[in-house]
Design an enzyme around this catalytic site. Structure first.
Site, PDB file in Angstrom:
ATOM      1  N   TYR A   1      11.250   4.857   4.740  1.00 41.15           N
ATOM      2  CA  TYR A   1      11.106   3.479   4.263  1.00 41.15           C
ATOM      3  C   TYR A   1       9.672   2.984   4.539  1.00 41.15           C
ATOM      4  O   TYR A   1       9.155   3.174   5.650  1.00 41.15           O
ATOM      5  CB  TYR A   1      12.139   2.618   4.989  1.00 41.15           C
ATOM      6  CG  TYR A   1      12.042   1.155   4.682  1.00 41.15           C
ATOM      7  CD1 TYR A   1      12.361   0.676   3.427  1.00 41.15           C
ATOM      8  CD2 TYR A   1      11.633   0.246   5.650  1.00 41.15           C
ATOM      9  CE1 TYR A   1      12.268  -0.674   3.140  1.00 41.15           C
ATOM     10  CE2 TYR A   1      11.537  -1.109   5.373  1.00 41.15           C
ATOM     11  CZ  TYR A   1      11.852  -1.558   4.116  1.00 41.15           C
ATOM     12  OH  TYR A   1      11.760  -2.890   3.831  1.00 41.15           O
TER      13      TYR A   1
ATOM     14  N   ARG B   1      21.125 -15.341  23.105  1.00 35.01           N
ATOM     15  CA  ARG B   1      20.250 -14.177  22.954  1.00 35.01           C
ATOM     16  C   ARG B   1      20.926 -12.937  23.551  1.00 35.01           C
ATOM     17  O   ARG B   1      20.823 -11.833  23.039  1.00 35.01           O
ATOM     18  CB  ARG B   1      18.887 -14.408  23.617  1.00 35.01           C
ATOM     19  CG  ARG B   1      18.034 -13.171  23.533  1.00 35.01           C
ATOM     20  CD  ARG B   1      16.560 -13.303  23.936  1.00 35.01           C
ATOM     21  NE  ARG B   1      16.162 -14.490  24.615  1.00 35.01           N
ATOM     22  CZ  ARG B   1      16.210 -14.662  25.949  1.00 35.01           C
ATOM     23  NH1 ARG B   1      16.656 -13.707  26.735  1.00 35.01           N
ATOM     24  NH2 ARG B   1      15.813 -15.794  26.476  1.00 35.01           N
TER      25      ARG B   1
ATOM     26  N   LYS C   1      21.181  -4.293   3.422  1.00 31.83           N
ATOM     27  CA  LYS C   1      21.495  -3.513   2.248  1.00 31.83           C
ATOM     28  C   LYS C   1      23.028  -3.392   2.092  1.00 31.83           C
ATOM     29  O   LYS C   1      23.685  -4.391   1.996  1.00 31.83           O
ATOM     30  CB  LYS C   1      20.800  -2.162   2.337  1.00 31.83           C
ATOM     31  CG  LYS C   1      19.328  -2.252   2.820  1.00 31.83           C
ATOM     32  CD  LYS C   1      18.420  -3.029   1.880  1.00 31.83           C
ATOM     33  CE  LYS C   1      17.070  -3.387   2.512  1.00 31.83           C
ATOM     34  NZ  LYS C   1      16.335  -2.306   3.133  1.00 31.83           N
TER      35      LYS C   1
END
Ligand SMILES: *Cc1c(COP(=O)(O)O)cnc(C)c1O
Length: 388
Positions: free
Chosen positions: A104, A52, A201
């Site tokens: 967005y 993590r 993307k």
């Protein structure tokens, strides 16, 4: 990382973070699929304690991300939205955030449902820098959230001018640079404090990973974000980090082709009798074409256009195309097409959509890297189907 600072991005995507493996000489990055790391004595380790906090595969990706955005530090997260969430946690309770009015859909939802309980949001058209300056002076925000070009209207905000206004008022500036990718736009170079990406993307580019990134120069902000990332836990998995490292290598060649194809398609659509209007930053008809030329190295692969004949024709058109897949998302090698009012922007209330211009005959395409003429023929056939 600094070793590649002066090189072109096409070189950086291949080499930054891509040193040969020390143990074996392997040319590609190993996937360190581990949750924990042995210590030789309590607290004595090689810089890695728990995945993590740190993972060597992710560290390589972060080195590459920092290099290609011309930043000093990067954090790779499990999604674009988790990168945004992390950033919002940096702000003290009751902070004011000024946000572009055409961001967005998921960002809008996150701000207006989750963070509305702790922060105050003011949405405004950030392309109007004079008005923005007044709002900043009046509202004294802690943070300014920008997207340029916006989604789906492709409105462009002058980043250098805005960064200056914000700096004078001591406001942290963030740019969601997903649409341009680091290949076409580097907001940090224009004075912006923090860049965010949905790596889902263009950065990954192959529609097989969900991921996010934060890139910045200021050490104090990075330290704060790193503590938050370790506490909240949105870090990207080793395997997904590796997939992005693999995808990112072709960012330069992909972006060049996305753009070359998009330019031809935008010109084709603009001339077609069944198309009411085309929005593409590379067209001289785009209202902020001059700003686009000034601050971007290219115009990207996203096109928005309005079809004649309303929702019925739009629906038929979207059902008729064959090479363009009807799907949400963008930035992959394959061409995608979608209907923002019904799909990506359904979470934006109808009256606001109307005000922004997200009408029922608006279609957004993410131009892939297939052959341009094949793509044009596909659109031509679908437009023909609605023209009778
Ligand atoms: C997709 C997208 C996001 C959200 O990213 P996820 O990886 O889907 O969480 C944020 N901003 C923009 C501009 C996007 O296109």
């Amino acid at each position: 990382m600094s070793k590649y600072q002066r090189k072109d991005i096409a070189t950086k995507v291949i080499h930054a973070g891509a040193h040969a493996d020390k143990e074996t000489g392997a040319v590609t990055a190993p996937i360190y699929q581990t949750s924990t790391y042995v210590q030789s004595s309590p607290g004595k380790h090689q810089g890695f304690e728990y995945t993590r906090s740190h993972n060597p595969t992710r560290t390589r990706l972060e080195e590459c991300l920092a290099a290609i955005e011309n930043g000093k530090f990067a954090i790779a997260t499990a999604s674009g939205m988790s990168a945004t969430t992390l950033l919002m946690h940096m702000l003290p309770k009751d902070s004011t955030v000024i946000c572009g009015d055409d961001v967005y859909g998921g960002t809008y939802r996150l701000f207006t449902t989750v963070f509305k309980n702790t922060h105050r949001f003011i949405f405004t058209d950030t392309t109007n820098t004079a008005e923005l300056k007044k709002i900043i002076q009046k509202e004294k925000p802690q943070l300014l959230w920008l997207e340029t070009p916006t989604n789906p209207m492709l409105k462009i905000t002058d980043l250098a001018v805005t960064a200056e206004i914000a700096k004078a008022a001591n406001v942290i500036t963030v740019v969601d640079n997903t649409f341009m990718s680091p290949y076409f736009q580097n907001p940090l170079n224009l004075g912006i404090d923090i860049v965010v990406h949905s790596m889902t993307k263009y950065i990954n580019g192959h529609s097989d990973v969900v991921g996010g990134a934060i890139i910045l120069n200021k050490k104090s902000l990075y330290d704060q974000l790193w503590v938050l990332q370790n506490s909240i836990g949105p870090s990207q998995s080793p395997f997904d980090s590796w997939l992005v490292l693999r995808g990112i290598k072709t960012l330069a060649v992909r972006m060049r082709t996305h753009e070359a194809n998009a330019k031809l398609i935008a010109e084709f659509l603009e001339k077609h009798k069944m198309v009411e209007k085309v929005i593409y930053p590379g067209l001289p008809s785009h209202p902020q074409h001059e700003i686009a030329k000034k601050q971007m190295k290219g115009f990207g692969g996203m096109i928005t256009f309005f079809i004649k004949g309303g929702i019925k024709n739009s629906r038929k058109f979207l059902e008729t195309v064959e090479l363009f897949s009807l799907a949400e998302s963008l930035g992959g090698v394959e061409s995608l097409i979608e209907h923002p009012a019904i799909m990506t922007h359904a979470s934006v209330p109808a009256p606001i959509r109307e005000k922004l211009g997200i009408k029922d005959n608006l279609v957004r395409i993410s131009v892939g890297i297939e052959d341009a003429q094949d793509l044009i023929n596909d659109l031509k056939n679908a437009l023909k189907a609605i023209s009778n």
